[in-house]
Scaffold this active site. Structure first.
Site, PDB file in Angstrom:
ATOM      1  N   CYS A 164       7.290  -1.690   4.573  1.00  0.00           N
ATOM      2  CA  CYS A 164       5.892  -1.820   4.996  1.00  0.00           C
ATOM      3  C   CYS A 164       5.584  -3.295   5.209  1.00  0.00           C
ATOM      4  CB  CYS A 164       4.979  -1.240   3.917  1.00  0.00           C
ATOM      5  SG  CYS A 164       3.235  -1.327   4.312  1.00  0.00           S
ATOM      6  N   LEU A 165       4.884  -3.607   6.295  1.00  0.00           N
ATOM      7  CA  LEU A 165       4.539  -5.009   6.553  1.00  0.00           C
ATOM      8  C   LEU A 165       3.656  -5.582   5.451  1.00  0.00           C
ATOM      9  CD1 LEU A 165       3.833  -5.043  10.404  1.00  0.00           C
ATOM     10  CD2 LEU A 165       5.915  -5.713   9.187  1.00  0.00           C
ATOM     11  N   GLY A 196       5.000  -0.150  13.156  1.00  0.00           N
ATOM     12  CA  GLY A 196       3.703   0.497  13.032  1.00  0.00           C
ATOM     13  C   GLY A 196       2.751  -0.405  12.281  1.00  0.00           C
ATOM     14  N   GLN A 209      -4.636  -2.701   7.406  1.00  0.00           N
ATOM     15  CA  GLN A 209      -3.673  -3.771   7.086  1.00  0.00           C
ATOM     16  C   GLN A 209      -4.101  -5.119   7.666  1.00  0.00           C
ATOM     17  OE1 GLN A 209      -0.111  -1.280   8.404  1.00  0.00           O
ATOM     18  NE2 GLN A 209       0.777  -2.524   6.771  1.00  0.00           N
ATOM     19  N   HIS A 224       3.473   7.541   7.753  1.00  0.00           N
ATOM     20  CA  HIS A 224       3.301   6.319   6.964  1.00  0.00           C
ATOM     21  C   HIS A 224       1.981   5.625   7.331  1.00  0.00           C
ATOM     22  CE1 HIS A 224       5.038   2.412   5.207  1.00  0.00           C
ATOM     23  NE2 HIS A 224       3.978   2.005   5.889  1.00  0.00           N
ATOM     24  N   GLU A 225       1.714   5.518   8.645  1.00  0.00           N
ATOM     25  CA  GLU A 225       0.505   4.799   9.077  1.00  0.00           C
ATOM     26  C   GLU A 225      -0.761   5.589   8.763  1.00  0.00           C
ATOM     27  OE1 GLU A 225       0.934   1.794   9.642  1.00  0.00           O
ATOM     28  OE2 GLU A 225       3.083   1.885  10.023  1.00  0.00           O
ATOM     29  N   HIS A 241      -1.917   4.958   5.354  1.00  0.00           N
ATOM     30  CA  HIS A 241      -2.685   3.719   5.169  1.00  0.00           C
ATOM     31  C   HIS A 241      -4.179   3.960   5.359  1.00  0.00           C
ATOM     32  CE1 HIS A 241       0.155   0.481   4.520  1.00  0.00           C
ATOM     33  NE2 HIS A 241       0.913   0.848   5.527  1.00  0.00           N
TER      34      HIS A 241
END
Ligand code: ZN
Length: 169
Positions: free
Chosen positions: A99-100, A46, A51, A141-142, A145
């Site tokens: 997380c990226l 994701g 991000q 999660h996304e 963000h």
């Protein structure tokens, strides 16, 4: 399609509330296409627009099959504009997240196991679907963000937040 650079660390720009998308123009489609390529290049499941430095309410998710992990949960690519969700499950379940933007950090987070997602597609058409388990977790999660929330804010037990460092480093 260009791979965009993912913002790393607990940066101020990751703490902003992103703006709703109001123009479904070629720039939005380009951003979404770049985000898909970036998510795949980083081996993520994701990615949210902030991000990659775009403070817009846009997320992409995908979990492709992994050859060595037959029971890896798989869900197809979705590009969601202005996503929101309501809980369908009465309770939450704990699961490990990463997380990226926080490479190698992992920790337990509670998420609703079933949600109803409302969003738009890249042309502004309404989208509605139900998601469960891993896919529901990734969407929650996304969406976080887009509100400046990182999973590390939500870990159920901060002492269980772990950094995994590969052996060859
Ligand atoms: Zn993340």
């Amino acid at each position: 399609m260009p791979i965009r650079k993912v913002i790393i660390g607990d940066q101020a720009s990751l703490r902003q509330v992103s703006s709703p998308v109001t123009e479904f123009n070629p720039e939005l489609k380009q951003l979404a296409a770049d985000m898909v390529d970036t998510m795949r290049d980083y081996d993520g499941v994701g990615l949210a627009a902030p991000q990659v430095g775009a403070l817009q309410r846009l997320i992409v998710i995908e979990s492709a099959p992994i050859e060595d992990i037959p029971d890896n949960p798989v869900f197809p690519l979705k590009i969601l504009v202005n996503p929101s969700y309501e809980q369908l499950s009465p309770t939450q379940a704990e699961g490990i997240e990463g997380c990226l933007s926080l490479p190698r950090w992992y920790g337990p987070v509670n998420r609703f196991t079933k949600i109803r997602v409302t969003a738009q597609d890249l042309d502004g058409n309404p989208v509605k679907f139900d998601a469960k388990d891993f896919e529901a977790r990734v969407i929650q999660h996304e969406v976080d963000h887009l509100n400046g929330v990182l999973f590390t804010d939500l870990v159920t037990d901060p002492t269980k937040l772990r950094k995994r460092v590969p052996r060859d480093e």
